[in-house]
Design a protein around this motif. Structure first.
Motif, PDB file in Angstrom:
ATOM      1  N   GLU A 143       3.281 -11.393 -87.728  1.00  0.00           N
ATOM      2  CA  GLU A 143       2.649 -12.706 -87.851  1.00  0.00           C
ATOM      3  C   GLU A 143       1.918 -12.833 -89.177  1.00  0.00           C
ATOM      4  O   GLU A 143       1.939 -13.883 -89.815  1.00  0.00           O
ATOM      5  N   GLU A 144       1.271 -11.728 -89.587  1.00  0.00           N
ATOM      6  CA  GLU A 144       0.584 -11.746 -90.886  1.00  0.00           C
ATOM      7  C   GLU A 144       1.573 -12.069 -91.997  1.00  0.00           C
ATOM      8  O   GLU A 144       1.307 -12.899 -92.875  1.00  0.00           O
ATOM      9  N   GLU A 145       2.737 -11.384 -91.971  1.00  0.00           N
ATOM     10  CA  GLU A 145       3.746 -11.626 -92.998  1.00  0.00           C
ATOM     11  C   GLU A 145       4.213 -13.071 -92.969  1.00  0.00           C
ATOM     12  O   GLU A 145       4.379 -13.707 -94.019  1.00  0.00           O
ATOM     13  N   GLU A 146       4.429 -13.605 -91.752  1.00  0.00           N
ATOM     14  CA  GLU A 146       4.881 -14.989 -91.635  1.00  0.00           C
ATOM     15  C   GLU A 146       3.820 -15.956 -92.165  1.00  0.00           C
ATOM     16  O   GLU A 146       4.145 -16.916 -92.876  1.00  0.00           O
ATOM     17  N   LYS A 147       2.547 -15.686 -91.805  1.00  0.00           N
ATOM     18  CA  LYS A 147       1.478 -16.569 -92.266  1.00  0.00           C
ATOM     19  C   LYS A 147       1.315 -16.481 -93.781  1.00  0.00           C
ATOM     20  O   LYS A 147       1.102 -17.501 -94.456  1.00  0.00           O
ATOM     21  N   VAL A 148       1.406 -15.247 -94.326  1.00  0.00           N
ATOM     22  CA  VAL A 148       1.269 -15.077 -95.777  1.00  0.00           C
ATOM     23  C   VAL A 148       2.410 -15.771 -96.507  1.00  0.00           C
ATOM     24  O   VAL A 148       2.215 -16.440 -97.522  1.00  0.00           O
ATOM     25  N   VAL A 149       3.645 -15.598 -95.980  1.00  0.00           N
ATOM     26  CA  VAL A 149       4.796 -16.273 -96.596  1.00  0.00           C
ATOM     27  C   VAL A 149       4.609 -17.780 -96.554  1.00  0.00           C
ATOM     28  O   VAL A 149       4.846 -18.488 -97.539  1.00  0.00           O
ATOM     29  N   THR A 159      -6.437 -14.982 -81.019  1.00  0.00           N
ATOM     30  CA  THR A 159      -6.544 -14.928 -79.562  1.00  0.00           C
ATOM     31  C   THR A 159      -5.257 -14.426 -78.912  1.00  0.00           C
ATOM     32  O   THR A 159      -5.296 -13.795 -77.862  1.00  0.00           O
ATOM     33  N   LYS A 160      -4.120 -14.691 -79.526  1.00  0.00           N
ATOM     34  CA  LYS A 160      -2.855 -14.225 -78.972  1.00  0.00           C
ATOM     35  C   LYS A 160      -2.814 -12.699 -78.912  1.00  0.00           C
ATOM     36  O   LYS A 160      -2.208 -12.123 -78.016  1.00  0.00           O
ATOM     37  N   HIS A 161      -3.487 -12.065 -79.879  1.00  0.00           N
ATOM     38  CA  HIS A 161      -3.465 -10.602 -79.933  1.00  0.00           C
ATOM     39  C   HIS A 161      -4.609  -9.964 -79.138  1.00  0.00           C
ATOM     40  O   HIS A 161      -4.474  -8.827 -78.694  1.00  0.00           O
ATOM     41  N   LEU A 162      -5.723 -10.692 -78.984  1.00  0.00           N
ATOM     42  CA  LEU A 162      -6.903 -10.063 -78.404  1.00  0.00           C
ATOM     43  C   LEU A 162      -7.262 -10.555 -77.005  1.00  0.00           C
ATOM     44  O   LEU A 162      -7.899  -9.832 -76.245  1.00  0.00           O
ATOM     45  N   SER A 163      -6.877 -11.777 -76.678  1.00  0.00           N
ATOM     46  CA  SER A 163      -7.310 -12.353 -75.407  1.00  0.00           C
ATOM     47  C   SER A 163      -6.755 -11.562 -74.222  1.00  0.00           C
ATOM     48  O   SER A 163      -5.547 -11.370 -74.092  1.00  0.00           O
TER      49      SER A 163
END
Length: 466
Positions: free
Chosen positions: A198-204, A267-271
């Motif tokens: 997700e980080e890569e997608e958001k950064v891209v 929240t998707k990762h921590l909730s």
């Protein structure tokens, strides 16, 4: 006199162009001042033509030659201008402006079938209208440029914050997984990989947005420069180029959308992380029905790693702005909206002496400070200055023997009730009755350094056998 001279007599031997600021050497050869300087900067001080050594003093200007060259350039400009103000088809002077084709034309053009049924106006009148339109377009582009620069800066801030979010979320994931058995290592790796993806997608995505903003800024800059040059041109030239300039302005992309959805969905990762992996551990699994949404938290609120507690800090965090965040008051809402059914959660208030708990409408204002009352979309209980109040209209002072250490919030959306209990003896503190017209969110406020904590619930696993 100029026409009688061959053009090569007015041409610099170095740049092979008409002399610019010519200087005269003692050998009688002339050169452009800059051309001669460049030659002398790279070799010995001599004439580039005859190699005769030059004087150490600066060469004098050749004023006579300079005047001849400037006269030649002026004559060329006049001839070019004369060609520009005449019709290329009929040779007549351009005296009219075709409003349909947005082009200057001559009287013969007006009578031709190409423009016969078109409305025309004198060039003087058309010039004023076209200048006004171009000046308005320039002001619009200048305003757009400021907005684009602001959006570009916000994109840069989000790019940095996404990297921070990724590192911080990885730390939180690791701290929770360290509490679990070794059997959870595979699950931890899978979730960390999902975060990195997700980080890569958001950064891209944010890089692409920044590239688009850069391209649009460049396009706007070029268009502004073109319009500024147009406004300095001769009237007829401005009119001839007016349509092309207008078309270029229309080709510029519209403003880009806002930055909603650009940040990592923490929240998707921590909730409810531990609950979602309950199949890996059958004992000591905590489930929290309500988790806090960090994208909505006021910068002065500090949330716990598992998003179940909050406290106030005088030092605000450096989080980027987004439309969901509360900007004025120290507020935060839960992640999940509640639009039907019955829901409850218990909040441990402990030593906190300044708090509000309850629910808020999904559409409550995030940019202005309003009273947390039903008419503003809030149904809350408040403890402040040692007194417990239900935030009705007007607020209702509640008589209790002591401040409750825990508060249970119960929402029955279909019945339209929000009730508050002391869970120790299940004593009803207050109940609101309301017909809800939109989804609600669990609501929390505090301006106290002591935390408010959402208590976990025990999960019971029942196996049904055939």
């Amino acid at each position: 006199m100029i026409m009688s001279l061959p053009e090569e007599d007015l041409t610099c031997p170095v740049c092979c162009d008409i002399f610019r600021d010519p200087v005269l050497l003692s050998c009688s050869h002339s050169f452009c001042r800059n051309c001669l300087k460049q030659c002398w900067d790279t070799r010995i001080r001599e004439c580039p033509v005859c190699r005769r050594k030059g004087s150490k003093s600066p060469p004098p200007s050749n004023l006579a030659l300079k005047n001849l060259c400037e006269a030649l350039q002026q004559m060329r400009r006049q001839n070019s201008l004369e060609e520009q103000v005449r019709c290329s088809l009929h040779g007549e002077k351009l005296k009219l402006f075709c409003l349909a084709d947005e082009q200057p034309i001559c009287v013969v053009c007006q009578a031709s079938k190409l423009h016969k049924n078109h409305d025309c106006s004198p060039v003087e009148e058309a010039l004023l209208n076209c200048k006004k339109k171009l000046e308005f377009a320039l002001k619009s582009l200048q305003s757009k440029m400021e907005n684009l620069k602001g959006m570009y800066k916000t994109s840069g801030d989000m790019f940095t914050y996404i990297k921070y979010q990724s590192l911080e979320t990885q730390r939180r994931i690791k701290s929770q997984f360290e509490l679990l058995h070794q059997a959870l290592c595979d699950e931890e790796s899978a979730r960390t990989e999902a975060l990195k993806k997700e980080e890569e997608e958001k950064v891209v995505a944010i890089k692409e947005k920044m590239n688009k903003l850069s391209a649009e800024i460049l396009s706007v800059t070029e268009t502004m420069s073109a319009i500024e040059r147009q406004l300095k041109e001769d009237d007829i030239i401005l009119l001839k180029n007016f349509k092309a300039t207008q078309d270029r302005d229309r080709d510029i992309l519209g403003g880009l959308d806002d930055m909603s959805g650009s940040l990592i969905d923490v929240t998707k990762h921590l909730s409810n992380l531990k609950y979602r992996v309950w199949e890996k551990i059958l004992d000591n699994v905590d489930y929290t029905s309500v988790t806090l949404d960090p994208s909505t938290a006021h910068p002065c609120l500090v949330l716990s790693d598992d998003l179940t507690s909050l406290h106030y800090s005088k030092q605000p965090s450096c989080c980027p702005d987004n439309p969901k965040r509360f900007h004025v008051s120290a507020e935060v809402v839960g992640m999940t909206s509640l639009g039907s059914g019955s829901h409850h959660w218990v909040v441990e208030t402990g030593s906190n002496q300044d708090w509000l708990l309850g629910v808020a409408s999904l559409s409550v204002s995030r940019n202005t400070e309003v009273s947390a009352r039903p008419e503003n979309g809030f149904w809350t209980l408040c403890f402040r200055d040692g007194e417990l109040r239900a935030m009705s209209s007007p607020p209702t002072l509640l008589t209790v023997s002591s401040k409750p250490e825990q508060v249970k919030v119960h929402l029955d959306y279909n019945k339209g009730t929000v009730s508050f209990f002391d869970p120790v003896d299940n004593l009803l503190l207050y109940a609101f009755s309301q017909t809800f017209t939109e989804p609600l969110l669990p609501y929390f406020y505090t301006q106290n350094s002591h935390p408010l904590r959402i208590l976990p619930e025990k999960v019971l696993i029942t196996v049904l056998q055939q």
